[in-house]
Scaffold this motif. Structure first.
Motif, PDB file in Angstrom:
ATOM      1  N   LEU A 159      46.776  45.269  38.305  1.00 12.99           N
ATOM      2  CA  LEU A 159      46.421  45.973  36.973  1.00 12.99           C
ATOM      3  C   LEU A 159      47.041  47.627  36.906  1.00 12.99           C
ATOM      4  CD1 LEU A 159      43.032  44.823  35.494  1.00 12.99           C
ATOM      5  CD2 LEU A 159      45.311  44.323  34.479  1.00 12.99           C
ATOM      6  N   LEU A 160      47.051  48.146  37.930  1.00  9.82           N
ATOM      7  CA  LEU A 160      47.277  49.563  37.921  1.00  9.82           C
ATOM      8  C   LEU A 160      48.955  49.637  38.164  1.00  9.82           C
ATOM      9  CD1 LEU A 160      47.290  52.641  38.673  1.00  9.82           C
ATOM     10  CD2 LEU A 160      46.753  51.782  41.137  1.00  9.82           C
ATOM     11  N   LEU A 161      49.312  48.742  38.806  1.00  4.27           N
ATOM     12  CA  LEU A 161      50.736  48.593  39.083  1.00  4.27           C
ATOM     13  C   LEU A 161      51.539  47.922  37.744  1.00  4.27           C
ATOM     14  CD1 LEU A 161      53.540  48.030  40.639  1.00  4.27           C
ATOM     15  CD2 LEU A 161      52.661  45.984  41.471  1.00  4.27           C
ATOM     16  N   LEU A 162      51.005  47.145  36.950  1.00  3.82           N
ATOM     17  CA  LEU A 162      51.538  46.660  35.685  1.00  3.82           C
ATOM     18  C   LEU A 162      51.421  47.724  34.783  1.00  3.82           C
ATOM     19  CD1 LEU A 162      52.748  44.170  34.223  1.00  3.82           C
ATOM     20  CD2 LEU A 162      50.451  43.469  33.758  1.00  3.82           C
ATOM     21  N   MET A 189      39.586  43.637  43.994  1.00  5.69           N
ATOM     22  CA  MET A 189      40.141  44.896  44.233  1.00  5.69           C
ATOM     23  C   MET A 189      41.698  44.750  44.338  1.00  5.69           C
ATOM     24  SD  MET A 189      39.803  47.810  47.302  1.00  5.69           S
ATOM     25  CE  MET A 189      40.955  49.263  47.102  1.00  5.69           C
ATOM     26  N   ALA A 190      42.446  43.764  44.589  1.00  8.92           N
ATOM     27  CA  ALA A 190      43.684  43.561  44.648  1.00  8.92           C
ATOM     28  C   ALA A 190      44.252  43.312  43.178  1.00  8.92           C
ATOM     29  CB  ALA A 190      44.151  42.281  45.498  1.00  8.92           C
ATOM     30  N   ALA A 191      43.174  42.762  42.415  1.00  6.27           N
ATOM     31  CA  ALA A 191      43.498  42.379  40.903  1.00  6.27           C
ATOM     32  C   ALA A 191      43.613  43.810  40.220  1.00  6.27           C
ATOM     33  CB  ALA A 191      42.457  41.391  40.410  1.00  6.27           C
ATOM     34  N   ILE A 192      42.560  44.588  40.511  1.00  2.14           N
ATOM     35  CA  ILE A 192      42.690  45.879  39.826  1.00  2.14           C
ATOM     36  C   ILE A 192      43.974  46.864  40.241  1.00  2.14           C
ATOM     37  CG2 ILE A 192      41.610  48.145  39.959  1.00  2.14           C
ATOM     38  CD1 ILE A 192      38.754  46.813  40.172  1.00  2.14           C
ATOM     39  N   THR A 218      39.968  50.833  35.553  1.00  2.00           N
ATOM     40  CA  THR A 218      39.402  49.714  34.664  1.00  2.00           C
ATOM     41  C   THR A 218      38.867  50.473  33.357  1.00  2.00           C
ATOM     42  OG1 THR A 218      37.449  49.709  35.581  1.00  2.00           O
ATOM     43  CG2 THR A 218      39.220  48.191  36.447  1.00  2.00           C
ATOM     44  N   ILE A 219      38.348  51.536  33.365  1.00  2.00           N
ATOM     45  CA  ILE A 219      37.885  52.180  32.197  1.00  2.00           C
ATOM     46  C   ILE A 219      38.646  53.274  31.505  1.00  2.00           C
ATOM     47  CG2 ILE A 219      35.906  53.550  31.097  1.00  2.00           C
ATOM     48  CD1 ILE A 219      33.929  52.253  33.182  1.00  2.00           C
ATOM     49  N   GLY A 244      32.831  42.125  36.116  1.00  2.28           N
ATOM     50  CA  GLY A 244      34.267  42.530  36.730  1.00  2.28           C
ATOM     51  C   GLY A 244      35.109  41.428  36.533  1.00  2.28           C
ATOM     52  N   HIS A 245      34.732  40.244  36.999  1.00  2.78           N
ATOM     53  CA  HIS A 245      35.454  38.954  36.861  1.00  2.78           C
ATOM     54  C   HIS A 245      36.083  38.864  35.232  1.00  2.78           C
ATOM     55  CE1 HIS A 245      36.291  34.733  35.899  1.00  2.78           C
ATOM     56  NE2 HIS A 245      36.655  34.546  37.087  1.00  2.78           N
ATOM     57  N   GLU A 246      35.195  38.955  34.216  1.00  5.52           N
ATOM     58  CA  GLU A 246      35.322  38.809  32.875  1.00  5.52           C
ATOM     59  C   GLU A 246      36.332  39.958  32.426  1.00  5.52           C
ATOM     60  OE1 GLU A 246      34.516  35.906  30.785  1.00  5.52           O
ATOM     61  OE2 GLU A 246      34.916  35.474  32.726  1.00  5.52           O
TER      62      GLU A 246
END
Length: 385
Positions: A174-177, A168-171, A297-298, A54-56
């Motif tokens: 990404l959702l926001l972006l 989770m915050a990073a995901i 993410t997918i 997930g990090h990668e």
């Protein structure tokens, strides 16, 4: 930048020609290797085990996508330094995630990317047009926050409090972006297509809905980092899901049946709603949101990124849209991958057949996208000669 004497001054290169194929290769390799490392019992590569993959995929793959999409044409020395830093970060994390290099190189790349990408959005007059810069900056800074939460060299990512919340915050970031950039990409393309058919489209960017989505998702991102605030984040994500669906319906995409590339982009946008909605429900119920987050993410990231990569490459090399079979194939493969990963739930390795189905669908898609990018790059270079 061009020159009458190419021997003395070489032209800038569009960043996506470098970072998109590299991101595709990472995506194609990281997921099946992470599944193999666990199911085979080999434990290799160590950096892709557990939440390491997930990090990668967030701070490696997704950050490469951001670099390719936002940097534009850059001098070769800048692209070379960014790419080398990104590549070293990926190798060090995959092979030795506990090393000092692995811990420091990803944040270093993220900060250098922010240094070059964020200022490109500051010239816009309206704040909504400038917002992409801060969104990218937040995502880059979350790489630094992850490093801080990981407490530098303390070992296994899964055993350290805080890293799960940061991921989770990073995901959500990404959702926001993707919600912002996807809307800015799809709306004008749909409007142009409908205008050619004499169909007016009043609801294009839909700034009120866009503004609400920016505020709601930014608040949801913040709450994911706050202990005991999961229900609040869940409610906000559910609200965002509804707004994304409403925005998509107002684009009148049923009139774009002759543009499968736009329909697949819209499908990727609706995956954002599916991911936000199911994750929101999980948070409200107090259950593990990991399976639902994979719809973001997918389903969303996979469909949107593959479609955008091919769209940019085909437009640059051939001045046309991607073939129908390519974009439809992306939509089908990513749907299979997303739904298979959702089905295996929070114990994916107890159902290896479905997990491998998800991994192979994802991996084959990005392998083919990366290969197509390389072919189109060579064609674009031949056209310039």
């Amino acid at each position: 930048m061009t020159s009458d004497n190419p021997g003395r001054l070489r032209p800038n290169i569009h960043a996506f020609w470098l970072f998109f194929p590299a991101a595709s290769l990472l995506a194609a390799l990281a997921v099946p290797l992470s599944v193999y490392g666990v199911l085979s019992g080999s434990g290799w590569p160590p950096g892709l085990l557990g939440s390491g993959h997930g990090h990668e995929l967030i701070f490696g793959f997704a950050m490469a996508l951001v670099a390719g999409y936002t940097l534009g044409p850059q001098p070769r020395r800048i692209l070379a330094s960014l790419f080398l830093l990104w590549l070293l970060a990926r190798i060090s994390w995959s092979l030795a995630p506990e090393s000092l290099a692995a811990q420091l190189l990803s944040p270093a790349f993220a900060l250098l990317l922010a240094r070059h990408a964020v200022p490109r959005f500051q010239a816009a007059k309206k704040w909504r047009n400038r917002i992409a810069g801060p969104l990218i900056l937040i995502l880059c800074l979350l790489s630094v926050v992850f490093w801080l939460a990981n407490n530098t060299l303390t070992g296994n990512v899964q055993s350290i409090p805080g890293t799960r919340q940061v991921m989770m915050a990073a995901i959500v970031g990404l959702l926001l972006l993707m919600t912002f950039i996807g809307g800015r990409l799809i709306a004008p393309a749909v409007a142009g297509t409908l205008e050619k058919r004499g169909i007016p489209l009043a609801a294009r960017v839909q700034p009120r809905i866009e503004g609400m989505l920016l505020i709601i998702l930014a608040l949801a991102l913040t709450l994911t980092l706050v202990p005991f605030a999961a229900p609040g984040a869940g409610f906000l994500l559910l609200t965002a899901a509804v707004l994304i669906v409403v925005r998509t319906i107002r684009w009148k995409l049923w009139h774009c049946r002759n543009r499968p590339d736009l329909l697949v982009l819209a499908l990727g946008y609706l995956w954002l709603a599916a991911g936000a909605g199911t994750t929101g429900l999980s948070l409200l119920r107090g259950t593990d949101p990991t399976p639902s987050l994979h719809l973001v993410t997918i389903g969303a990231l996979g469909t949107l990124s593959s479609s955008v990569m091919l769209r940019l490459a085909w437009q640059r090399a051939r001045r046309t849209t991607p073939p129908t079979w390519q974009v439809v194939g992306i939509a089908i493969a990513m749907a299979i991958a997303a739904l298979a990963r959702l089905e295996v739930g929070i114990t994916p390795f107890t159902n290896p057949h479905l997990l491998w189905l998800a991994a192979v669908s994802w991996s084959c898609t990005y392998a083919l996208v990366g290969l197509q990018m390389i072919v189109l790059f060579r064609q674009s270079q031949n056209r310039r000669k």
